[in-house]
Design an enzyme around this catalytic site. Structure first.
Site, PDB file in Angstrom:
ATOM      1  N   ARG A  67       4.482  21.949  41.206  1.00 56.90           N
ATOM      2  CA  ARG A  67       5.217  22.311  42.423  1.00 56.90           C
ATOM      3  C   ARG A  67       5.027  23.792  42.758  1.00 56.90           C
ATOM      4  O   ARG A  67       4.936  24.162  43.925  1.00 56.90           O
ATOM      5  CB  ARG A  67       6.701  21.968  42.311  1.00 56.90           C
ATOM      6  CG  ARG A  67       6.989  20.476  42.302  1.00 56.90           C
ATOM      7  CD  ARG A  67       6.436  19.791  43.564  1.00 56.90           C
ATOM      8  NE  ARG A  67       6.381  18.357  43.474  1.00 56.90           N
ATOM      9  CZ  ARG A  67       5.350  17.643  43.026  1.00 56.90           C
ATOM     10  NH1 ARG A  67       4.269  18.232  42.578  1.00 56.90           N
ATOM     11  NH2 ARG A  67       5.385  16.329  43.022  1.00 56.90           N
ATOM     12  N   GLU A 122       1.640  23.941  44.183  1.00 57.33           N
ATOM     13  CA  GLU A 122       1.720  23.402  45.540  1.00 57.33           C
ATOM     14  C   GLU A 122       2.332  24.431  46.505  1.00 57.33           C
ATOM     15  O   GLU A 122       1.850  24.609  47.629  1.00 57.33           O
ATOM     16  CB  GLU A 122       2.566  22.126  45.514  1.00 57.33           C
ATOM     17  CG  GLU A 122       2.729  21.437  46.840  1.00 57.33           C
ATOM     18  CD  GLU A 122       3.595  20.198  46.704  1.00 57.33           C
ATOM     19  OE1 GLU A 122       3.157  19.150  47.185  1.00 57.33           O
ATOM     20  OE2 GLU A 122       4.701  20.282  46.116  1.00 57.33           O
ATOM     21  N   SER A 145       2.116  43.615  41.753  1.00 60.85           N
ATOM     22  CA  SER A 145       1.834  43.657  40.323  1.00 60.85           C
ATOM     23  C   SER A 145       2.552  42.547  39.560  1.00 60.85           C
ATOM     24  O   SER A 145       3.716  42.256  39.821  1.00 60.85           O
ATOM     25  CB  SER A 145       2.262  45.011  39.755  1.00 60.85           C
ATOM     26  OG  SER A 145       2.082  45.033  38.355  1.00 60.85           O
TER      27      SER A 145
END
Length: 156
Positions: A96, A99, A122
C-alpha cells in the site's frame, strides 16, 4: 570502534531472534524503546536491521530482549540498508505504501520542487511517526508523518 556490515544476513538473522524474543516476552516496540532516549520508529527500524543503535540504547534493548553480548554488539553495527528485496513488495501493508508512491509520487515531487526548488527530502536527517486516531466516520485512521530535511541540489 564502529563496524559495518557487508551483507544483510547477520542483521536479518538477529531481527528474527529479536522478533521471537519480543513475542515470547509479549513486548511492544514502544515498550522496547523505553529508556533508550530514541524514537519508537528509529528503534523499530534498528531492530529490523535498518539502523545501528548507540551502545547505551543497544544495551537497554538487549537487556529487555535477553540478547547476548554478540547480539548487543551486532545491533551497533552499520547495516547494509534496504529491507524490501526483489522489486514490487508482496506484503499487503508494504504494498500500500508502494501503491501510494505510485499514485502520489510525482505529485509529491512536483509539490516539493514548487515549494522548495530542485532538491530532495533527506532520509538521513529524518523523523518518522505513526499515530492511530479515531475516524469520525467510524473505525481508525493512520496518521503517518515523514519529516525530512530539504537538501537543495547544488550546481558544480
Amino acid at each position: 570502534m564502529i563496524q559495518s556490515q557487508i551483507s544483510q544476513n547477520a542483521r536479518l538473522a538477529l531481527s528474527e531472534v529479536i522478533l521471537l524474543a519480543k513475542a515470547r516476552k509479549d513486548l511492544s516496540f514502544a515498550q522496547i524503546t523505553e529508556g533508550t532516549g530514541l524514537s519508537e520508529a528509529f528503534v523499530t527500524a534498528a531492530l529490523l536491521g535498518q539502523h545501528p543503535l548507540p551502545a547505551s540504547a543497544a544495551q537497554v534493548v538487549g537487556d529487555k530482549l535477553g540478547l547476548d553480548a554478540d547480539g548487543i554488539a551486532l545491533l551497533q553495527t552499520i547495516p547494509l540498508r534496504g529491507s524490501i528485496q526483489g522489486g514490487v513488495p508482496t506484503d499487503p501493508t508494504i504494498y500500500r505504501f508502494y501503491e501510494m508512491l505510485q499514485v502520489y509520487g510525482t505529485t509529491l515531487k512536483a509539490l516539493v520542487h514548487e515549494k522548495f526548488g530542485d532538491g530532495i527530502i533527506s532520509a538521513i536527517n529524518f523523523k518518522l511517526d505513526v499515530k492511530k486516531v479515531d475516524d469520525p466516520e467510524g473505525g481508525s485512521r493512520a496518521v503517518i508523518t515523514l519529516d525530512g530535511k530539504y537538501l537543495p541540489t547544488k550546481p558544480f
